[in-house]
Motif scaffolding. Structure first.
Motif, PDB file in Angstrom:
ATOM      1  N   ASP A  49       0.834  -1.190   0.000  1.00  0.00           N
ATOM      2  CA  ASP A  49       0.000   0.000   0.000  1.00  0.00           C
ATOM      3  C   ASP A  49       0.884   1.262   0.000  1.00  0.00           C
ATOM      4  O   ASP A  49       1.589   1.534   0.982  1.00  0.00           O
ATOM      5  CB  ASP A  49      -0.883  -0.046   1.260  1.00  0.00           C
ATOM      6  CG  ASP A  49      -1.892   1.082   1.287  1.00  0.00           C
ATOM      7  OD1 ASP A  49      -1.641   2.120   0.643  1.00  0.00           O
ATOM      8  OD2 ASP A  49      -2.921   0.921   1.956  1.00  0.00           O
ATOM      9  N   PHE A  50       0.825   2.024  -1.088  1.00  0.00           N
ATOM     10  CA  PHE A  50       1.694   3.200  -1.231  1.00  0.00           C
ATOM     11  C   PHE A  50       1.354   4.275  -0.190  1.00  0.00           C
ATOM     12  O   PHE A  50       2.243   4.888   0.403  1.00  0.00           O
ATOM     13  CB  PHE A  50       1.568   3.755  -2.653  1.00  0.00           C
ATOM     14  CG  PHE A  50       2.551   4.847  -2.940  1.00  0.00           C
ATOM     15  CD1 PHE A  50       3.891   4.554  -3.166  1.00  0.00           C
ATOM     16  CD2 PHE A  50       2.149   6.175  -2.986  1.00  0.00           C
ATOM     17  CE1 PHE A  50       4.805   5.567  -3.424  1.00  0.00           C
ATOM     18  CE2 PHE A  50       3.066   7.189  -3.237  1.00  0.00           C
ATOM     19  CZ  PHE A  50       4.399   6.889  -3.459  1.00  0.00           C
ATOM     20  N   ALA A  51       0.043   4.496   0.040  1.00  0.00           N
ATOM     21  CA  ALA A  51      -0.372   5.558   0.970  1.00  0.00           C
ATOM     22  C   ALA A  51       0.115   5.234   2.392  1.00  0.00           C
ATOM     23  O   ALA A  51       0.601   6.118   3.116  1.00  0.00           O
ATOM     24  CB  ALA A  51      -1.890   5.695   0.947  1.00  0.00           C
ATOM     25  N   GLU A  52       0.023   3.976   2.757  1.00  0.00           N
ATOM     26  CA  GLU A  52       0.481   3.563   4.100  1.00  0.00           C
ATOM     27  C   GLU A  52       1.996   3.791   4.223  1.00  0.00           C
ATOM     28  O   GLU A  52       2.494   4.273   5.240  1.00  0.00           O
ATOM     29  CB  GLU A  52       0.157   2.074   4.258  1.00  0.00           C
ATOM     30  CG  GLU A  52       0.225   1.557   5.680  1.00  0.00           C
ATOM     31  CD  GLU A  52       0.006   0.042   5.683  1.00  0.00           C
ATOM     32  OE1 GLU A  52       0.763  -0.648   6.376  1.00  0.00           O
ATOM     33  OE2 GLU A  52      -0.913  -0.434   4.969  1.00  0.00           O
ATOM     34  N   PHE A  53       2.702   3.455   3.138  1.00  0.00           N
ATOM     35  CA  PHE A  53       4.163   3.604   3.118  1.00  0.00           C
ATOM     36  C   PHE A  53       4.570   5.068   3.289  1.00  0.00           C
ATOM     37  O   PHE A  53       5.425   5.403   4.111  1.00  0.00           O
ATOM     38  CB  PHE A  53       4.696   3.028   1.804  1.00  0.00           C
ATOM     39  CG  PHE A  53       6.160   3.287   1.575  1.00  0.00           C
ATOM     40  CD1 PHE A  53       7.115   2.729   2.413  1.00  0.00           C
ATOM     41  CD2 PHE A  53       6.588   4.099   0.530  1.00  0.00           C
ATOM     42  CE1 PHE A  53       8.472   2.964   2.211  1.00  0.00           C
ATOM     43  CE2 PHE A  53       7.940   4.352   0.332  1.00  0.00           C
ATOM     44  CZ  PHE A  53       8.878   3.783   1.167  1.00  0.00           C
ATOM     45  N   THR A  54       3.910   5.965   2.537  1.00  0.00           N
ATOM     46  CA  THR A  54       4.313   7.373   2.614  1.00  0.00           C
ATOM     47  C   THR A  54       3.891   7.989   3.962  1.00  0.00           C
ATOM     48  O   THR A  54       4.613   8.817   4.513  1.00  0.00           O
ATOM     49  CB  THR A  54       3.730   8.212   1.450  1.00  0.00           C
ATOM     50  OG1 THR A  54       2.341   7.925   1.329  1.00  0.00           O
ATOM     51  CG2 THR A  54       4.410   7.906   0.152  1.00  0.00           C
ATOM     52  N   ALA A  55       2.745   7.547   4.505  1.00  0.00           N
ATOM     53  CA  ALA A  55       2.326   8.080   5.815  1.00  0.00           C
ATOM     54  C   ALA A  55       3.367   7.728   6.866  1.00  0.00           C
ATOM     55  O   ALA A  55       3.732   8.556   7.713  1.00  0.00           O
ATOM     56  CB  ALA A  55       0.956   7.493   6.194  1.00  0.00           C
ATOM     57  N   GLU A  56       3.890   6.529   6.787  1.00  0.00           N
ATOM     58  CA  GLU A  56       4.925   6.077   7.722  1.00  0.00           C
ATOM     59  C   GLU A  56       6.195   6.939   7.559  1.00  0.00           C
ATOM     60  O   GLU A  56       6.791   7.387   8.535  1.00  0.00           O
ATOM     61  CB  GLU A  56       5.191   4.586   7.441  1.00  0.00           C
ATOM     62  CG  GLU A  56       6.535   4.022   7.870  1.00  0.00           C
ATOM     63  CD  GLU A  56       6.686   3.863   9.367  1.00  0.00           C
ATOM     64  OE1 GLU A  56       5.641   3.851  10.051  1.00  0.00           O
ATOM     65  OE2 GLU A  56       7.837   3.788   9.842  1.00  0.00           O
ATOM     66  N   LEU A  57       6.552   7.221   6.308  1.00  0.00           N
ATOM     67  CA  LEU A  57       7.751   8.053   6.065  1.00  0.00           C
ATOM     68  C   LEU A  57       7.568   9.456   6.641  1.00  0.00           C
ATOM     69  O   LEU A  57       8.440   9.984   7.322  1.00  0.00           O
ATOM     70  CB  LEU A  57       8.005   8.206   4.564  1.00  0.00           C
ATOM     71  CG  LEU A  57       8.616   7.058   3.790  1.00  0.00           C
ATOM     72  CD1 LEU A  57       8.949   7.534   2.374  1.00  0.00           C
ATOM     73  CD2 LEU A  57       9.876   6.555   4.463  1.00  0.00           C
ATOM     74  N   PHE A  58       6.396  10.047   6.349  1.00  0.00           N
ATOM     75  CA  PHE A  58       6.195  11.445   6.745  1.00  0.00           C
ATOM     76  C   PHE A  58       6.043  11.621   8.258  1.00  0.00           C
ATOM     77  O   PHE A  58       6.175  12.730   8.762  1.00  0.00           O
ATOM     78  CB  PHE A  58       5.015  12.056   5.986  1.00  0.00           C
ATOM     79  CG  PHE A  58       5.350  12.322   4.542  1.00  0.00           C
ATOM     80  CD1 PHE A  58       6.505  13.026   4.212  1.00  0.00           C
ATOM     81  CD2 PHE A  58       4.562  11.851   3.515  1.00  0.00           C
ATOM     82  CE1 PHE A  58       6.860  13.261   2.886  1.00  0.00           C
ATOM     83  CE2 PHE A  58       4.899  12.083   2.189  1.00  0.00           C
ATOM     84  CZ  PHE A  58       6.051  12.782   1.870  1.00  0.00           C
TER      85      PHE A  58
END
Ligand SMILES: Cc1cc2nc3c(=O)[nH]c(=O)nc-3n(C[C@H](O)[C@H](O)[C@H](O)COP(=O)(O)OP(=O)(O)OC[C@H]3O[C@@H](n4cnc5c(N)ncnc54)[C@H](O)[C@@H]3O)c2cc1C
Length: 459
Positions: A273-282
């Motif tokens: 899941d791309f959105a989950e991945f970027t939320a974790e990064l941010f």
């Protein structure tokens, strides 16, 4: 061809190794004043607790041969296994032996092919034009003719951000830690300025020496490096130099959204899941660093590839893609500098575990600093110079190249060759990103430079 290689660290080793793989003949002179030939700043003699920061597949100095370093290490690797990573992480001084071995082997091959290879133990102060080529001048007033010059002078030295030089107990440059920590008593209160990989080296080495005093990490962001995950046997298929080059050719430009699209495709192929991945990064910049560290240690075995792709490709595809981006896209990325550096320059699990233990015991604390801080018995500077900073040792040389019209200073830092006979490898390369050059990046550049030297194109 008479090639002058200025600086004898990892970049010079990569260049010699790449030159040894091709044709040509002439002379190669490597100028290196330090007794730590081939090791540069990072890989000289130091404490055994000062480890390489990267798994073996990303430590090969031979571009395109991911197994070159691991093959050299061989059975010795089992003595240095990081159990959480499942890979060997050796003391940086031992990695220096690999660089020395590779350089000596390359020199032997080059000599067999008819090259004359010479080490000149001198500091280069100037490169100027001569009637029939270039002249390399050294501090001891010697002159050496060259047809081509490759600058491999490394990065700058740590800046003294708070003007503490000369204060008792202040150490401006922590390496070698063997010398710095000799001045620290086990009960001393130690403050470390910075919370990146150098700060981690200092904490881990204090712990290895049985330090009992309080250790404070002082940082503006409070962000720690991410933690490496166990390598998986999967190479990126979308985030590659070839795909970026194809986009560039098809569109005439490459945008940050294009690169995000490639990453999105990589994750989609893996069912992530791309959105989950970027939320974790941010959340890096806002989450409590201790909680985050605990979670990342628990995720070392997490099979998801997202972070692994970023960590690998930031050093292999990143330097190429960065140059194709518009200034506004670069500015967009720079806004996330702390997060980006923390993700793409992670700490090794064995070091993360030491930090966690000290944080849990209350011996280590992370404090935000806004320019002022309480006095401490020992203050160790772990702030790294920005990439593209001109190293003090190379300042007169850089000035001479600019004065001679052989190179220009890039507006955002570093040096850009203005003459096809001049090449730059490593952090000094002008117009690079905010990520410090790593072994794969330096190896790739060295390989391209060797190719350019052979074909007469610019590097
Ligand atoms: C502490 C530290 C740890 C690191 N750990 C890792 C890691 O684990 N993995 C990784 O991938 N990357 C790591 N890096 C990144 C590192 O930048 C590269 O791995 C690599 O060392 C860069 O090689 P280089 O040859 O460009 O520079 P260096 O290795 O610094 O070598 C530059 C050489 O140029 C010489 N020089 C400078 N000016 C002159 C002059 N005027 N005349 C003659 N000689 C000159 C210097 O004496 C020096 O020996 C680390 C960096 C640092 C600072």
């Amino acid at each position: 061809m008479d090639i002058a290689i200025v600086g004898g660290g990892a970049a010079a080793v990569g260049l010699l190794d790449a030159l040894a793989a091709g044709d040509g003949a002439g002379t190669i002179r490597v100028f290196e004043p330090s007794p730590q030939l081939w090791r540069g700043r990072p890989y000289g003699p130091d404490l055994d607790s000062v480890l390489v920061n990267v798994p073996p597949a990303l430590m090969s100095i031979r571009h395109g041969d991911f197994g070159h370093y691991a093959a050299w290490l061989g059975e010795r690797g089992s003595e240095h296994l990081d159990p959480l990573l499942g890979k060997p992480l050796v003391p940086r001084a031992l990695y220096g032996d690999y660089l020395a071995f590779t350089a000596e082997k390359a020199m032997a091959v080059l000599s067999e092919r008819g090259w004359l290879v010479e080490i000149v133990a001198a500091h280069v102060t100037e490169v100027v034009r001569s009637q029939d080529g270039l002249l390399v001048r050294t501090q001891d007033a010697q002159e050496h003719r060259a047809t081509h010059v490759a600058l491999c002078v490394g990065g700058g030295t740590p800046p003294d951000l708070y003007g503490l030089a000369g204060q008792p107990g202040f150490v401006v440059d922590p390496y070698p830690l063997a010398d710095t920590l000799d001045r620290v008593a086990t009960g001393n209160d130690v403050t470390i300025i910075g919370s990146g990989l150098t700060a981690v080296d200092v904490v881990v080495s204090l712990a290895a020496r049985g330090h009992r005093g309080r250790i404070a990490l002082l940082s503006r962001s409070g962000v720690l490096p991410h933690v490496w995950q166990r390598p998986v046997d999967r190479r990126p298929e979308h985030v590659t130099v070839e795909r970026v080059a194809a986009l560039h050719q098809a569109q005439g430009n490459v945008t940050l959204d294009d690169l995000i699209g490639l990453l999105r495709a990589e994750l989609a192929d893996a069912g992530e899941d791309f959105a989950e991945f970027t939320a974790e990064l941010f959340s890096t910049a806002t989450e409590d660093p201790v909680q985050r560290l605990r979670r990342q240690i628990a995720a070392i075995d997490d099979p998801r590839i997202g972070r692994r792709v970023l960590q690998q490709t930031a050093h292999t595809v990143g330097p190429y893609a960065w140059r194709l981006l518009s200034e506004s896209d670069r500015a967009r990325l720079r806004r996330h500098l702390r997060t980006a550096v923390s993700v793409v320059s992670p700490m090794v699990p064995v070091n993360a575990s030491v930090l966690m233990r000290l944080l849990d015991a209350g011996q280590l604390v992370i404090e935000r600093v806004d320019g002022r801080f309480a006095a401490s018995e020992i203050v160790i500077n772990a702030v790294n110079p920005s990439p593209q900073a001109v190293p003090t040792a190379a300042q007169p040389l850089v000035r001479s190249l600019v004065d001679a019209g052989l190179a220009t200073l890039h507006p955002s830092g570093g040096l850009v060759p203005a003459d096809p006979r001049v090449h730059v490898i490593g952090d000094l390369t002008g117009g690079g990103s905010f990520v410090t050059s790593s072994i794969p990046g330096v190896a790739a550049q060295a390989s391209r430079t060797a190719q350019a030297l052979r074909t007469g194109r610019t590097g």
